[in-house]
Write an enzyme that holds these catalytic residues in place. Sequence first.
Site, mmCIF file in Angstrom:
data_model
loop_
_atom_site.group_PDB
_atom_site.id
_atom_site.type_symbol
_atom_site.label_atom_id
_atom_site.label_comp_id
_atom_site.label_asym_id
_atom_site.label_seq_id
_atom_site.Cartn_x
_atom_site.Cartn_y
_atom_site.Cartn_z
ATOM 1 N N PHE A 16 0.889 -1.160 0.000
ATOM 2 C CA PHE A 16 0.000 0.000 0.000
ATOM 3 C C PHE A 16 0.923 1.204 0.000
ATOM 4 C CE2 PHE A 16 -2.645 3.384 1.636
ATOM 5 C CZ PHE A 16 -3.720 3.266 0.785
ATOM 6 N N ASP A 46 2.632 -4.467 8.591
ATOM 7 C CA ASP A 46 1.440 -3.659 8.351
ATOM 8 C C ASP A 46 0.237 -4.601 8.362
ATOM 9 O OD1 ASP A 46 -0.747 -2.315 7.283
ATOM 10 O OD2 ASP A 46 0.497 -1.031 6.019
ATOM 11 N N TYR A 63 -10.366 0.950 10.889
ATOM 12 C CA TYR A 63 -11.613 1.278 10.190
ATOM 13 C C TYR A 63 -11.990 0.260 9.118
ATOM 14 C CZ TYR A 63 -8.180 3.738 7.170
ATOM 15 O OH TYR A 63 -7.100 4.083 6.399
ATOM 16 N N LYS A 64 -11.194 -0.802 8.987
ATOM 17 C CA LYS A 64 -11.522 -1.849 8.026
ATOM 18 C C LYS A 64 -12.265 -2.967 8.778
ATOM 19 C CE LYS A 64 -7.514 -0.583 5.188
ATOM 20 N NZ LYS A 64 -8.168 -0.078 3.973
ATOM 21 N N ARG A 91 -12.055 -5.644 -6.644
ATOM 22 C CA ARG A 91 -11.670 -6.168 -5.328
ATOM 23 C C ARG A 91 -12.910 -6.360 -4.466
ATOM 24 N NH1 ARG A 91 -8.096 -2.884 -0.889
ATOM 25 N NH2 ARG A 91 -10.084 -1.780 -0.800
#
Lengths: 415, 415
Positions: free
Chosen positions: B128, B200, B225-226, B374
């Site tokens: 990312f 990560d 927040y995922k 995705r």
Amino acid sequence: MSAMLDLAAIDARDASDPLRPFRQRFMLPEGTIYLDGNSLGAASPSVLAELEHAAKVEWADDLIRSWNTAGWFDLPVVLGDRIGRLVGAAAGQVVVADTTSINVYKALHAALSLRPDRKVIVAESSSFPTDLYMAEGVVSTMPGASLRLEEAGGPALEELIDQSVAVVLVNHVNYKTGKLRDMAAVTRRAHEAGALVVWDLCHTAGAMPIALDSAQADFAVGCTYKYLNGGPGAPAFIYVAQRHLGKATQPLSGWWAHARPFAMEPGFAPDAGIRRFQCGTQCILSMRALKGALDIWEDVDLEAVRKKSVELTELFIQLVEEKCAGLGLTLESPRDSDCRGSQVAFRHANAFEVMQALIDRKVIGDFRAPSTLRFGFTPLYIGYRDVWDAASVLADVLRTEVWKDPRYAVRTAVT
Amino acid sequence: MSAMLDLAAIDARDASDPLRPFRQRFMLPEGTIYLDGNSLGAASPSVLAELEHAAKVEWADDLIRSWNTAGWFDLPVVLGDRIGRLVGAAAGQVVVADTTSINVYKALHAALSLRPDRKVIVAESSSFPTDLYMAEGVVSTMPGASLRLEEAGGPALEELIDQSVAVVLVNHVNYKTGKLRDMAAVTRRAHEAGALVVWDLCHTAGAMPIALDSAQADFAVGCTYKYLNGGPGAPAFIYVAQRHLGKATQPLSGWWAHARPFAMEPGFAPDAGIRRFQCGTQCILSMRALKGALDIWEDVDLEAVRKKSVELTELFIQLVEEKCAGLGLTLESPRDSDCRGSQVAFRHANAFEVMQALIDRKVIGDFRAPSTLRFGFTPLYIGYRDVWDAASVLADVLRTEVWKDPRYAVRTAVT
């Protein structure tokens, strides 16, 4: 008691106060005189409504789409411009992001990037400590860099600025004493020596008109949870003068600082504008609450805020010195209101206990070690009668020595 | 269609799913199949209740006192420990603070502080991007430091780790393809070379059991927040192994990282524990929302989450490959579920348009440039029937070529 200060006159000032209607736009517990809005501003129906909409509609219903449809991604620059209007900055120079501490780090690095041949940072030993801690952090990563502090009893800040200085990090108003610096004069002095200035506006944004652009300020940082009433720990802001945008760099180069954040490129390419001073994904719920707080500011005349702020602080000093004469208080704030922010500090040998006793009587200020009683005056929701009543309660606490009750000596973790 | 995959069998799996009751604890718009919880998790009454209490009671009524009485100041470590239990970290090693980007910066600096004779950071070009951008930021402030990237078609990450490497920054699951790394193996390889590892966890925290302590991980960062459902831009976390606490330093040394933050000392003295990895004042409203999200996780068995996650992703791959055979899709995720996170990526030449058409039909996944569809599977609120239906809609969109409608080609600012 002087004739000028009788209660009828005080109430008349509230009745004719042009800012009085704003009090209805804030939520304050009944019977409390809240003189700590300079630490945490009051809540408002406006903030709560934005927060509820953000959570229940934008997030719960619209989910990921709200990054577009609710404008979440642009909130930092949209709200930044709205804060810009409150601090004298034309559009495109302010972004809401991260914390004041993080923004100090960005601003110092950015200033140093513009003065690569200089390595000295000037700051105040009386600064709110996090500014100094962040400056230490910058120095720790930069060989040859050093911190030069204005110390009590030593040369004034202005005298520390010479040709070796890259940047001056200075508080517009001192968090403890309320001492107000002359932004234009300090900036001019720094520029004469070829240095840049980072202004910490935590204790002035929303307390008075600020003229960053006209003072030729280089950088500024500030918080939004004090006078701006954005909520506990609301996101901070950073200002970068237009002339430095596109040139200054900062190492917290996260994806929100990228010129094309959604291209997902492996290499960093900074945005040309103020977005370069963002870093990562922001707390949107807190950001949306801040929007509600800034909605109120759209209707506020900052000249009127400053005028009332000066009157409130002058009145408080006058009342306390009359009512509490001989009771152990010493004014710690500048007496000249031109040199004072919207807060008043008094020293007392037992300041901690005195403040606990005040809070118990619903007069909420705060204590700052070792011996400071600090009272903040937020003109949008504090009136002249509040000042009268607070001074009366303070006089009562001191005269009766009720603060000697052992329960007021109990220290909690966070004071 | 294989007998195994008839609809009755699918519904039976939902009926016997031990995680099925959790769906009632989340708020999802009626009729929507939300396969983007790996980007922004769903809201819940638990979060909304905490948020409302924090705003209306703790802030509006109790004001500044809530820093003590509501435990605001300690929230980062209290919530950190609760996340610690989800990522295999014993107490005192995780703190919730700032953003993932900022925490990458802290972790890299901390690792470099422990390996002062080494200057190479290894990372993945497929990372990312913000991780790489922050690594660039670190390199920019550190003379002699450099970034060594694993490139597509080049040597594997493990082969890039030699005696010059200070730290390896690696994604546990790739944000795009869902490729899952072996945490214990990569960590062991790095340690053999004397290097440290920063993991990560953005795409694994809450998606599967993670064993930071037992894998001997050094540092980790992640977002909330995922899969953790903390709300848009909810604060991130950082893990520092106990053996590095008190030794590793990081330059974002704000007042919340100080050993005595309320003593207001001019000089920085770091906290001996995990608080050293905090910086400035946190967004309390967002932090309190996160507490509501973590309350749900107290009742979750992560082994069951992983078991269902594997079943959902396997089912989706199987259904899509059956229903969409010959319609231009190529599996981009690893086929072996041991090497895959809780998401599935397919390539399609017109992935952008196809995703827009899907979203229009209330199947919400996301597009990643240049050609990735995705889909994320969050076992707490996605069921087997959702997977069936999503695959059916995808097949329909592709078979009818409805994605060719020009309106699906319109690009918005944020995609």
